[in-house]
Motif scaffolding. Structure first.
Motif, PDB file in Angstrom:
ATOM      1  N   LEU A 142      13.348   0.543  -5.045  1.00  0.00           N
ATOM      2  CA  LEU A 142      14.085  -0.324  -5.963  1.00  0.00           C
ATOM      3  C   LEU A 142      15.264   0.486  -6.489  1.00  0.00           C
ATOM      4  CD1 LEU A 142      14.327  -3.036  -7.440  1.00  0.00           C
ATOM      5  CD2 LEU A 142      12.899  -2.093  -9.244  1.00  0.00           C
ATOM      6  N   VAL A 143      16.466   0.136  -6.018  1.00  0.00           N
ATOM      7  CA  VAL A 143      17.675   0.867  -6.412  1.00  0.00           C
ATOM      8  C   VAL A 143      18.141   0.319  -7.755  1.00  0.00           C
ATOM      9  CG1 VAL A 143      20.036   1.459  -5.786  1.00  0.00           C
ATOM     10  CG2 VAL A 143      18.304   1.253  -3.998  1.00  0.00           C
ATOM     11  N   LEU A 144      18.114   1.173  -8.773  1.00  0.00           N
ATOM     12  CA  LEU A 144      18.493   0.777 -10.128  1.00  0.00           C
ATOM     13  C   LEU A 144      19.986   1.004 -10.345  1.00  0.00           C
ATOM     14  CD1 LEU A 144      15.529   2.400 -12.071  1.00  0.00           C
ATOM     15  CD2 LEU A 144      15.731   0.049 -11.281  1.00  0.00           C
ATOM     16  N   THR A 145      20.660   0.002 -10.854  1.00  0.00           N
ATOM     17  CA  THR A 145      22.074   0.129 -11.192  1.00  0.00           C
ATOM     18  C   THR A 145      22.178   0.347 -12.689  1.00  0.00           C
ATOM     19  OG1 THR A 145      22.212  -2.280 -11.326  1.00  0.00           O
ATOM     20  CG2 THR A 145      22.871  -1.278  -9.249  1.00  0.00           C
ATOM     21  N   ASP A 195       0.807  -1.215   0.000  1.00  0.00           N
ATOM     22  CA  ASP A 195       0.000   0.000   0.000  1.00  0.00           C
ATOM     23  C   ASP A 195       0.838   1.262   0.000  1.00  0.00           C
ATOM     24  OD1 ASP A 195      -2.427  -1.343  -0.006  1.00  0.00           O
ATOM     25  OD2 ASP A 195      -2.411  -1.569   2.176  1.00  0.00           O
ATOM     26  N   ALA A 196       2.161   1.128  -0.029  1.00  0.00           N
ATOM     27  CA  ALA A 196       3.054   2.286   0.012  1.00  0.00           C
ATOM     28  C   ALA A 196       3.554   2.610  -1.395  1.00  0.00           C
ATOM     29  CB  ALA A 196       4.242   2.007   0.926  1.00  0.00           C
ATOM     30  N   PRO A 197       3.847   3.879  -1.666  1.00  0.00           N
ATOM     31  CA  PRO A 197       4.441   4.237  -2.957  1.00  0.00           C
ATOM     32  C   PRO A 197       5.793   3.548  -3.138  1.00  0.00           C
ATOM     33  CG  PRO A 197       3.674   6.191  -1.809  1.00  0.00           C
ATOM     34  CD  PRO A 197       3.580   5.054  -0.835  1.00  0.00           C
ATOM     35  N   VAL A 198       6.153   3.289  -4.393  1.00  0.00           N
ATOM     36  CA  VAL A 198       7.418   2.646  -4.738  1.00  0.00           C
ATOM     37  C   VAL A 198       8.251   3.658  -5.511  1.00  0.00           C
ATOM     38  CG1 VAL A 198       8.489   0.781  -6.060  1.00  0.00           C
ATOM     39  CG2 VAL A 198       6.349   0.371  -4.831  1.00  0.00           C
ATOM     40  N   THR A 199       9.440   3.978  -4.986  1.00  0.00           N
ATOM     41  CA  THR A 199      10.330   4.904  -5.687  1.00  0.00           C
ATOM     42  C   THR A 199      11.366   4.113  -6.459  1.00  0.00           C
ATOM     43  OG1 THR A 199      11.706   5.116  -3.709  1.00  0.00           O
ATOM     44  CG2 THR A 199      10.022   6.805  -4.061  1.00  0.00           C
ATOM     45  N   LEU A 200      11.692   4.593  -7.650  1.00  0.00           N
ATOM     46  CA  LEU A 200      12.643   3.937  -8.538  1.00  0.00           C
ATOM     47  C   LEU A 200      13.755   4.917  -8.873  1.00  0.00           C
ATOM     48  CD1 LEU A 200       9.911   2.593 -10.970  1.00  0.00           C
ATOM     49  CD2 LEU A 200      11.014   1.294  -9.166  1.00  0.00           C
ATOM     50  N   GLY A 201      15.011   4.496  -8.732  1.00  0.00           N
ATOM     51  CA  GLY A 201      16.122   5.370  -9.058  1.00  0.00           C
ATOM     52  C   GLY A 201      17.435   4.840  -8.518  1.00  0.00           C
ATOM     53  N   ARG A 202      18.502   5.612  -8.722  1.00  0.00           N
ATOM     54  CA  ARG A 202      19.832   5.214  -8.275  1.00  0.00           C
ATOM     55  C   ARG A 202      20.098   5.546  -6.817  1.00  0.00           C
ATOM     56  NH1 ARG A 202      22.724   8.092 -12.698  1.00  0.00           N
ATOM     57  NH2 ARG A 202      23.719   9.050 -10.922  1.00  0.00           N
ATOM     58  N   ALA A 203      19.301   6.417  -6.203  1.00  0.00           N
ATOM     59  CA  ALA A 203      19.514   6.821  -4.813  1.00  0.00           C
ATOM     60  C   ALA A 203      19.366   5.607  -3.895  1.00  0.00           C
ATOM     61  CB  ALA A 203      18.532   7.910  -4.413  1.00  0.00           C
ATOM     62  N   HIS A 204      20.176   5.565  -2.861  1.00  0.00           N
ATOM     63  CA  HIS A 204      20.173   4.421  -1.950  1.00  0.00           C
ATOM     64  C   HIS A 204      18.890   4.309  -1.140  1.00  0.00           C
ATOM     65  CE1 HIS A 204      24.224   3.378  -2.991  1.00  0.00           C
ATOM     66  NE2 HIS A 204      24.612   4.628  -2.774  1.00  0.00           N
ATOM     67  N   ASP A 205      18.125   5.385  -1.020  1.00  0.00           N
ATOM     68  CA  ASP A 205      16.870   5.320  -0.273  1.00  0.00           C
ATOM     69  C   ASP A 205      15.672   4.994  -1.161  1.00  0.00           C
ATOM     70  OD1 ASP A 205      16.888   7.754  -1.582  1.00  0.00           O
ATOM     71  OD2 ASP A 205      15.985   8.863   0.067  1.00  0.00           O
ATOM     72  N   SER A 206      15.911   4.643  -2.427  1.00  0.00           N
ATOM     73  CA  SER A 206      14.828   4.242  -3.329  1.00  0.00           C
ATOM     74  C   SER A 206      14.322   2.858  -2.922  1.00  0.00           C
ATOM     75  CB  SER A 206      15.311   4.178  -4.778  1.00  0.00           C
ATOM     76  OG  SER A 206      15.707   5.447  -5.229  1.00  0.00           O
ATOM     77  N   ASP A 259      23.048   3.313 -15.599  1.00  0.00           N
ATOM     78  CA  ASP A 259      23.680   4.616 -15.821  1.00  0.00           C
ATOM     79  C   ASP A 259      22.709   5.649 -16.384  1.00  0.00           C
ATOM     80  OD1 ASP A 259      26.118   3.694 -14.911  1.00  0.00           O
ATOM     81  OD2 ASP A 259      26.816   3.142 -16.917  1.00  0.00           O
ATOM     82  N   TYR A 260      21.614   5.213 -16.977  1.00  0.00           N
ATOM     83  CA  TYR A 260      20.653   6.126 -17.582  1.00  0.00           C
ATOM     84  C   TYR A 260      19.508   6.495 -16.637  1.00  0.00           C
ATOM     85  CZ  TYR A 260      23.227   5.033 -21.784  1.00  0.00           C
ATOM     86  OH  TYR A 260      24.227   4.873 -22.696  1.00  0.00           O
ATOM     87  N   ALA A 261      19.557   5.988 -15.407  1.00  0.00           N
ATOM     88  CA  ALA A 261      18.529   6.319 -14.413  1.00  0.00           C
ATOM     89  C   ALA A 261      19.014   7.476 -13.554  1.00  0.00           C
ATOM     90  CB  ALA A 261      18.245   5.097 -13.539  1.00  0.00           C
ATOM     91  N   SER A 262      18.101   8.347 -13.172  1.00  0.00           N
ATOM     92  CA  SER A 262      18.417   9.451 -12.267  1.00  0.00           C
ATOM     93  C   SER A 262      18.338   8.946 -10.830  1.00  0.00           C
ATOM     94  CB  SER A 262      17.423  10.590 -12.455  1.00  0.00           C
ATOM     95  OG  SER A 262      17.506  11.113 -13.761  1.00  0.00           O
ATOM     96  N   ASN A 263      18.876   9.733  -9.902  1.00  0.00           N
ATOM     97  CA  ASN A 263      18.818   9.344  -8.491  1.00  0.00           C
ATOM     98  C   ASN A 263      17.379   9.148  -8.040  1.00  0.00           C
ATOM     99  OD1 ASN A 263      21.561   9.194  -7.714  1.00  0.00           O
ATOM    100  ND2 ASN A 263      21.681  11.411  -7.801  1.00  0.00           N
ATOM    101  N   LYS A 264      16.546  10.109  -8.285  1.00  0.00           N
ATOM    102  CA  LYS A 264      15.103  10.018  -8.002  1.00  0.00           C
ATOM    103  C   LYS A 264      14.419  10.039  -9.363  1.00  0.00           C
ATOM    104  CE  LYS A 264      15.540  10.764  -3.492  1.00  0.00           C
ATOM    105  NZ  LYS A 264      15.236   9.797  -2.492  1.00  0.00           N
ATOM    106  N   HIS A 265      14.205   8.880  -9.944  1.00  0.00           N
ATOM    107  CA  HIS A 265      13.774   8.809 -11.339  1.00  0.00           C
ATOM    108  C   HIS A 265      12.241   8.803 -11.479  1.00  0.00           C
ATOM    109  CE1 HIS A 265      15.026   8.000 -15.538  1.00  0.00           C
ATOM    110  NE2 HIS A 265      13.759   7.628 -15.618  1.00  0.00           N
ATOM    111  N   ALA A 266      11.586   7.840 -10.835  1.00  0.00           N
ATOM    112  CA  ALA A 266      10.139   7.699 -11.003  1.00  0.00           C
ATOM    113  C   ALA A 266       9.526   7.149  -9.721  1.00  0.00           C
ATOM    114  CB  ALA A 266       9.825   6.775 -12.179  1.00  0.00           C
ATOM    115  N   ARG A 267       8.182   7.229  -9.681  1.00  0.00           N
ATOM    116  CA  ARG A 267       7.473   6.738  -8.496  1.00  0.00           C
ATOM    117  C   ARG A 267       6.174   6.075  -8.952  1.00  0.00           C
ATOM    118  NH1 ARG A 267       6.954  11.258  -4.593  1.00  0.00           N
ATOM    119  NH2 ARG A 267       5.811  12.213  -6.287  1.00  0.00           N
TER     120      ARG A 267
END
Length: 162
Positions: free
Chosen positions: A96-99, A83-94, A101-109
């Motif tokens: 789903l942490v994406l590895t 029930d919680a939002p899912v953040t996607l990006g390179r930032a460690h607090d995302s 190179d074309y993803a931003s730190n805070k990319h999508a939600r």
């Protein structure tokens, strides 16, 4: 004497301009590595709306319950959606942490709604693309994503599954 003075002023002026450029480049790189993203304006809630408790969205049958990475360096990774939002990006607090190179730190939600999930791009550099069955399109505003939708962030491809 006059032309030597002009050449010296131009030489030192260009050198100063070069140093300003180098310092700005280092500042930008440092901000990117530290996970700080550009300020995104968020709506300010009034005190009246803060005290009102929002009901939890009721999930229906056929609503996606899993987010599966189908392509990219995290291929095979499955994230159970709650029930919680899912953040996607390179930032460690995302979430789903994406590895990638074309993803931003805070990319999508991905945000849960009563009808399923909504995908939002968070001002990413390279954009977020979604294919809901009508062809892939760049996400420019919150977009409803039903089960079976394919999300592309850089070289990473994710799919929402029931």
């Amino acid at each position: 004497m006059g032309s030597a003075l002009v050449v010296a002023v131009l030489k030192y002026g260009l050198l100063a301009l070069l140093w300003v450029f180098v310092l700005l480049a280092f500042r930008t790189i440092r901000a990117d590595f530290s996970g700080k993203s550009p300020a995104v304006p968020t709506p300010v809630a009034s005190t009246a709306t803060k005290s009102v408790k929002q009901p939890k969205p009721q999930r229906r049958k056929g609503v996606p319950r899993r987010l599966v990475v189908t392509e990219g360096s995290l291929q095979g990774t499955t994230l159970t959606l709650g029930d919680a939002p899912v953040t996607l990006g390179r930032a460690h607090d995302s979430t789903l942490v994406l590895t990638d190179d074309y993803a931003s730190n805070k990319h999508a939600r991905l945000v849960p709604t009563a009808d399923g999930w909504t995908l939002e791009d968070l001002g990413s550099t390279n954009g977020t693309y979604c294919d809901t069955g009508r062809g892939s399109a760049k996400v420019t505003r919150p977009t409803a994503v039903p089960a079976g939708s394919v999300i592309r962030i850089g070289k990473t491809v994710l799919e929402l599954r029931s």
